[in-house]
Design a protein around this motif. Structure first.
Motif, PDB file in Angstrom:
ATOM      1  N   ALA A 118      -2.631  14.413 -20.682  1.00  0.00           N
ATOM      2  CA  ALA A 118      -2.309  14.454 -19.259  1.00  0.00           C
ATOM      3  C   ALA A 118      -3.045  13.366 -18.488  1.00  0.00           C
ATOM      4  N   MET A 119      -4.346  13.203 -18.774  1.00  0.00           N
ATOM      5  CA  MET A 119      -5.110  12.176 -18.088  1.00  0.00           C
ATOM      6  C   MET A 119      -4.679  10.783 -18.545  1.00  0.00           C
ATOM      7  N   CYS A 120      -4.300  10.649 -19.795  1.00  0.00           N
ATOM      8  CA  CYS A 120      -3.827   9.357 -20.282  1.00  0.00           C
ATOM      9  C   CYS A 120      -2.545   8.950 -19.551  1.00  0.00           C
ATOM     10  N   ALA A 121      -1.690   9.926 -19.292  1.00  0.00           N
ATOM     11  CA  ALA A 121      -0.457   9.645 -18.546  1.00  0.00           C
ATOM     12  C   ALA A 121      -0.774   9.183 -17.122  1.00  0.00           C
ATOM     13  N   VAL A 122      -1.816   9.765 -16.518  1.00  0.00           N
ATOM     14  CA  VAL A 122      -2.236   9.340 -15.174  1.00  0.00           C
ATOM     15  C   VAL A 122      -2.740   7.901 -15.221  1.00  0.00           C
ATOM     16  N   VAL A 123      -3.528   7.574 -16.248  1.00  0.00           N
ATOM     17  CA  VAL A 123      -4.027   6.207 -16.408  1.00  0.00           C
ATOM     18  C   VAL A 123      -2.859   5.237 -16.572  1.00  0.00           C
ATOM     19  N   GLU A 124      -1.873   5.605 -17.376  1.00  0.00           N
ATOM     20  CA  GLU A 124      -0.708   4.738 -17.586  1.00  0.00           C
ATOM     21  C   GLU A 124       0.075   4.541 -16.295  1.00  0.00           C
ATOM     22  N   GLU A 125       0.088   5.568 -15.461  1.00  0.00           N
ATOM     23  CA  GLU A 125       0.786   5.482 -14.174  1.00  0.00           C
ATOM     24  C   GLU A 125       0.022   4.628 -13.167  1.00  0.00           C
ATOM     25  N   LEU A 126      -1.302   4.862 -13.049  1.00  0.00           N
ATOM     26  CA  LEU A 126      -2.103   4.215 -12.020  1.00  0.00           C
ATOM     27  C   LEU A 126      -2.617   2.838 -12.425  1.00  0.00           C
ATOM     28  N   LYS A 127      -2.738   2.627 -13.734  1.00  0.00           N
ATOM     29  CA  LYS A 127      -3.214   1.340 -14.262  1.00  0.00           C
ATOM     30  C   LYS A 127      -4.520   0.861 -13.597  1.00  0.00           C
ATOM     31  N   PRO A 128      -5.583   1.647 -13.664  1.00  0.00           N
ATOM     32  CA  PRO A 128      -6.867   1.145 -13.171  1.00  0.00           C
ATOM     33  C   PRO A 128      -7.291  -0.059 -14.002  1.00  0.00           C
ATOM     34  N   GLU A 129      -8.004  -0.957 -13.375  1.00  0.00           N
ATOM     35  CA  GLU A 129      -8.403  -2.172 -14.098  1.00  0.00           C
ATOM     36  C   GLU A 129      -9.339  -1.853 -15.271  1.00  0.00           C
ATOM     37  N   ILE A 130     -10.172  -0.835 -15.083  1.00  0.00           N
ATOM     38  CA  ILE A 130     -11.137  -0.454 -16.120  1.00  0.00           C
ATOM     39  C   ILE A 130     -11.073   1.053 -16.333  1.00  0.00           C
ATOM     40  N   VAL A 131     -11.203   1.476 -17.577  1.00  0.00           N
ATOM     41  CA  VAL A 131     -11.352   2.895 -17.918  1.00  0.00           C
ATOM     42  C   VAL A 131     -12.621   3.013 -18.755  1.00  0.00           C
ATOM     43  N   SER A 132     -13.545   3.857 -18.306  1.00  0.00           N
ATOM     44  CA  SER A 132     -14.789   4.026 -19.061  1.00  0.00           C
ATOM     45  C   SER A 132     -14.885   5.441 -19.601  1.00  0.00           C
ATOM     46  N   PHE A 133     -15.607   5.558 -20.714  1.00  0.00           N
ATOM     47  CA  PHE A 133     -15.753   6.850 -21.382  1.00  0.00           C
ATOM     48  C   PHE A 133     -17.227   7.158 -21.622  1.00  0.00           C
ATOM     49  N   HIS A 134     -17.512   8.444 -21.715  1.00  0.00           N
ATOM     50  CA  HIS A 134     -18.855   8.923 -22.036  1.00  0.00           C
ATOM     51  C   HIS A 134     -18.747   9.819 -23.257  1.00  0.00           C
ATOM     52  N   PHE A 135     -19.682   9.728 -24.162  1.00  0.00           N
ATOM     53  CA  PHE A 135     -19.705  10.445 -25.442  1.00  0.00           C
ATOM     54  C   PHE A 135     -18.754   9.802 -26.461  1.00  0.00           C
TER      55      PHE A 135
END
Length: 358
Positions: A118-135
């Protein structure tokens, strides 16, 4: 001039400064202010819904044209253990009694969800310049989709082995998170907090081990710290605690007071608040039950039983059960607008570079 422009050129920001994605205290307002000051604003998305994340990014996009970083957790979820949860609630029973809370009343489960479809679909829709992860990083298929959406990927490493793993698995940028840093340890290939190096021991070793740009995080709160990180090979810095007392942060009044009164020895690493090691200013429950307790349920379930206590205590103006995540440089934070603070930090670092060059 900045001695290393790789992060500036990659992120297309004015300064190589990243606002740390501090869940619970950062929302669109602080992201916008930091971006207006020339930093990369980071929106923490691990504790909000896909709908809320979409709404927040849209607010940011309406106000600034700067790049945006959406941050997510990617831990492996662990089911709640009823027996351990009951034991944990029993450990906290005296606090329930003190605050007049019925321990049998239903409680909302702690919400710290890992990055998913679900969150990946939001990222694909919004296309933020950077996506960061923790853990660590999420499933390789999800990382591939994030990159296909045109996003740069970065994640935190607490040891060199983690940094190498991140580069091998698709990270474009690595955040070297030292032991001084506030909030949750980004560790994922180790669970030994006693062995975690400090920022200024970790950064040069990570820089030597990987080819991608490295961002230093932990204990950096002024121009001297920024300049020192660059001297050790970092291409940028991530700063969190210095922004906690900015007017745009969502830190509540009593917590602001606690942060303002904190000293260099006020923070500890604890698992009591969430079940996973994190650094924060010691509060009552951290001191009396921890800071490290074998009774704390696995992340994020330790936070569930603390929820009613947090709400009740905050109504009384107390932060006995409130996360006060902050790093060891917390006392260096300042009460000034985030854009002004960002420019002050950058200016002080540039002045330091000039002095060193002269």
């Amino acid at each position: 001039m900045w001695p290393d422009r790789r992060i500036i050129d990659l992120f297309k920001t004015e300064f190589p400064i990243v606002l740390a994605p501090m869940a619970g205290v950062v929302d669109a307002e602080l992201v916008i202010a930091a971006a207006q000051g020339g930093a990369l604003g980071s929106l923490p998305c691990a504790m909000i819904s896909a709908e809320k994340a979409r709404e927040q990014v849209n607010i940011i996009r309406q106000r600034v044209t700067a790049p945006v970083n959406m941050n997510f957790f990617c831990h492996k979820p662990v089911d709640a253990d009823p027996a351990r949860e009951a034991g944990w609630k029993a450990r906290l029973a005296t606090y329930y009694k003190e605050l007049g809370i019925d321990p049998a009343a239903p409680i909302n489960a702690a919400n710290r969800a890992p990055f998913d479809e679900a969150m990946c679909a939001v990222v694909e829709e919004l296309k933020p310049e950077i996506v960061s992860f923790h853990f660590g990083l999420p499933d390789p298929a999800l990382v591939k989709r994030v990159k296909a959406a045109g996003c740069l990927v970065m994640s935190s490493a607490t040891i060199v082995k983690e940094a190498i793993w991140l580069e091998e698995n698709g990270a474009d940028v690595i955040i070297a998170q030292g032991a001084e840093a506030g909030g949750h340890r980004g560790m994922f290939l180790t669970d030994n907090i006693a062995q975690q190096p400090g920022t200024f021991a970790l950064v040069p070793q990570v820089v030597d081990a990987v080819r991608v740009p490295v961002i230093a995080a932990g204990g950096i709160a002024d121009g001297r710290g920024i300049a020192a990180a660059f001297a050790l090979g970092a291409s940028g810095v991530q700063i969190g605690s210095a922004y906690l007392r900015c007017p745009e942060s969502k830190v509540m009044g009593p917590a602001r007071t606690a942060l303002a009164q904190a000293n260099d020895d006020s923070t500890v690493i604890t698992n009591v608040m969430t079940g996973r090691p994190a650094r924060g200013v010691a509060n009552r429950v951290m001191r009396e039950v921890g800071p490290i307790s074998p009774d704390a349920p696995a992340f994020p379930h330790a936070a569930t039983a603390l929820g009613p206590l947090k709400v009740a205590a905050e109504k009384l103006g107390k932060v006995d059960f409130t996360n006060l995540w902050a790093g060891q440089a917390v006392r260096m934070g300042r009460e000034m607008p985030a854009a002004e603070l960002t420019r002050s930090l950058a200016g002080a670092a540039l002045a330091r570079f000039g002095a060193l060059g002269g």
